[in-house]
Design a protein around this motif. Structure first.
Motif, mmCIF file in Angstrom:
data_model
loop_
_atom_site.group_PDB
_atom_site.id
_atom_site.type_symbol
_atom_site.label_atom_id
_atom_site.label_comp_id
_atom_site.label_asym_id
_atom_site.label_seq_id
_atom_site.Cartn_x
_atom_site.Cartn_y
_atom_site.Cartn_z
ATOM 1 N N ARG A 150 -73.486 -2.145 -24.420
ATOM 2 C CA ARG A 150 -74.183 -0.915 -24.060
ATOM 3 C C ARG A 150 -73.936 -0.545 -22.601
ATOM 4 O O ARG A 150 -73.781 0.639 -22.267
ATOM 5 N N ALA A 151 -73.886 -1.548 -21.742
ATOM 6 C CA ALA A 151 -73.626 -1.271 -20.329
ATOM 7 C C ALA A 151 -72.240 -0.660 -20.141
ATOM 8 O O ALA A 151 -72.062 0.270 -19.340
ATOM 9 N N GLU A 152 -71.262 -1.164 -20.879
ATOM 10 C CA GLU A 152 -69.906 -0.634 -20.799
ATOM 11 C C GLU A 152 -69.879 0.838 -21.225
ATOM 12 O O GLU A 152 -69.113 1.646 -20.683
ATOM 13 N N ARG A 153 -70.747 1.190 -22.173
ATOM 14 C CA ARG A 153 -70.767 2.553 -22.692
ATOM 15 C C ARG A 153 -71.549 3.507 -21.789
ATOM 16 O O ARG A 153 -71.165 4.660 -21.622
ATOM 17 N N TRP A 154 -72.660 3.037 -21.240
ATOM 18 C CA TRP A 154 -73.583 3.932 -20.538
ATOM 19 C C TRP A 154 -73.474 3.892 -19.026
ATOM 20 O O TRP A 154 -73.865 4.857 -18.363
ATOM 21 N N MET A 155 -72.985 2.795 -18.452
ATOM 22 C CA MET A 155 -73.005 2.664 -16.999
ATOM 23 C C MET A 155 -71.640 2.982 -16.395
ATOM 24 O O MET A 155 -70.602 2.742 -17.012
ATOM 25 N N CYS A 156 -71.683 3.528 -15.196
ATOM 26 C CA CYS A 156 -70.462 3.862 -14.461
ATOM 27 C C CYS A 156 -70.817 3.955 -12.982
ATOM 28 O O CYS A 156 -71.992 4.047 -12.624
ATOM 29 N N PRO A 157 -69.820 3.906 -12.092
ATOM 30 C CA PRO A 157 -70.110 4.012 -10.662
ATOM 31 C C PRO A 157 -70.723 5.370 -10.314
ATOM 32 O O PRO A 157 -70.123 6.413 -10.569
ATOM 33 N N ARG A 158 -71.936 5.367 -9.775
ATOM 34 C CA ARG A 158 -72.626 6.587 -9.360
ATOM 35 C C ARG A 158 -73.761 6.200 -8.411
ATOM 36 O O ARG A 158 -74.275 5.089 -8.476
ATOM 37 N N TRP A 159 -74.116 7.140 -7.563
ATOM 38 C CA TRP A 159 -75.158 6.906 -6.562
ATOM 39 C C TRP A 159 -74.916 5.565 -5.860
ATOM 40 O O TRP A 159 -75.802 4.739 -5.731
ATOM 41 N N GLN A 160 -73.677 5.408 -5.408
ATOM 42 C CA GLN A 160 -73.258 4.099 -4.918
ATOM 43 C C GLN A 160 -73.840 3.723 -3.560
ATOM 44 O O GLN A 160 -73.670 2.593 -3.111
ATOM 45 N N ALA A 161 -74.542 4.660 -2.921
ATOM 46 C CA ALA A 161 -75.219 4.301 -1.676
ATOM 47 C C ALA A 161 -76.240 3.190 -1.920
ATOM 48 O O ALA A 161 -76.489 2.356 -1.045
ATOM 49 N N LEU A 162 -76.809 3.156 -3.130
ATOM 50 C CA LEU A 162 -77.777 2.112 -3.464
ATOM 51 C C LEU A 162 -77.112 0.755 -3.665
ATOM 52 O O LEU A 162 -77.797 -0.271 -3.694
ATOM 53 N N CYS A 163 -75.779 0.758 -3.840
ATOM 54 C CA CYS A 163 -75.030 -0.493 -4.031
ATOM 55 C C CYS A 163 -74.300 -0.901 -2.755
ATOM 56 O O CYS A 163 -73.526 -1.868 -2.783
ATOM 57 N N HIS A 164 -74.536 -0.167 -1.686
ATOM 58 C CA HIS A 164 -73.827 -0.457 -0.437
ATOM 59 C C HIS A 164 -74.257 -1.811 0.125
ATOM 60 O O HIS A 164 -75.369 -2.280 -0.120
ATOM 61 N N ALA A 165 -73.354 -2.410 0.885
ATOM 62 C CA ALA A 165 -73.656 -3.722 1.466
ATOM 63 C C ALA A 165 -74.909 -3.681 2.333
ATOM 64 O O ALA A 165 -75.641 -4.674 2.423
ATOM 65 N N ARG A 166 -75.191 -2.544 2.957
ATOM 66 C CA ARG A 166 -76.379 -2.445 3.794
ATOM 67 C C ARG A 166 -77.670 -2.504 2.967
ATOM 68 O O ARG A 166 -78.741 -2.761 3.524
ATOM 69 N N ALA A 167 -77.557 -2.214 1.671
ATOM 70 C CA ALA A 167 -78.746 -2.250 0.810
ATOM 71 C C ALA A 167 -79.038 -3.650 0.290
ATOM 72 O O ALA A 167 -80.086 -3.868 -0.328
ATOM 73 N N ARG A 168 -78.128 -4.595 0.543
ATOM 74 C CA ARG A 168 -78.312 -5.954 0.017
ATOM 75 C C ARG A 168 -79.624 -6.570 0.504
ATOM 76 O O ARG A 168 -80.294 -7.280 -0.257
#
Length: 201
Positions: A105-123
């Motif tokens: 399901r993740a492969e079908r529904w998820m994709c790179p978006r709103w990547q600021a939330l995944c930035h290294a500074r958000a760790r």
């Protein structure tokens, strides 16, 4: 890549009963990698399984992983006690199928978006969130592991797929878990006060 993982997991689930008692180490090996996000997802999933004492052990492992994230590390050596945590045949099969379904399901529904939330500074902030969810899992609340465990699974998938929406869903699910813990604590405190009044304390 994730379709291949799903196929390996379903293949392991279809093997004979003698092969269906897997440890956390063996589940990790089925993924073919030991990234922090994958390890977090496995520990979060297992924390929702009704195994006596598993939540306590896993919460400590999740705390350790949160510390690794705070230090900017994406991997964590698996403590031996945690690595040996083993599911019975029924829950091994359910977890394998559940993980396979999740990846599909993740492969079908998820994709790179709103990547600021995944930035290294958000760790840093996500590491604190992981620690908070670990604290909720550690608490002996009825069904108290389900919401924080689900939150951490969404977080790990969001980090793997660089999907900021999944990370927001993680935060929302965890917030409901925090509210549930506060509500249960409030009810327990009110019951304690009522008992004290009843006994004249």
């Amino acid at each position: 890549m994730n379709e291949g993982i799903a196929q390996r997991l379903r293949g392991a689930a279809s093997e004979g009963p003698q092969a269906l008692r897997l440890s956390l180490r063996e589940l990790l090996q089925l993924h073919g990698e030991g990234s922090g996000a994958v390890l977090l997802m496995l520990m979060a999933l297992l924390s929702t399984v009704p195994i006596a004492g598993a939540g306590t052990v896993l919460s400590l492992g999740i705390f350790a992983l949160a510390g690794a994230w705070l230090r900017g590390r994406d991997t964590l050596p698996l403590p031996e006690r945690l690595a040996r945590l083993t599911l019975n045949e029924t829950w091994t099969r359910r977890c394998l199928h559940g993980l396979a379904w999740t990846y599909e399901r993740a492969e079908r529904w998820m994709c790179p978006r709103w990547q600021a939330l995944c930035h290294a500074r958000a760790r840093f902030w996500w590491a604190l969130w992981i620690a908070l969810m670990a604290a909720l899992i550690f608490l002996p609340l009825p069904l108290g592991n389900v919401l924080p465990g689900t939150s951490l699974m969404l977080l790990s998938l969001g980090w793997l797929f660089r999907d900021g929406i999944a990370l927001l869903l993680s935060a929302a699910t965890g917030a409901v878990g925090v509210g549930y813990a506060i509500s249960v604590g409030h009810l327990a405190f009110a019951a304690w006060q009522h008992m004290g009044t009843w006994f004249g304390l």
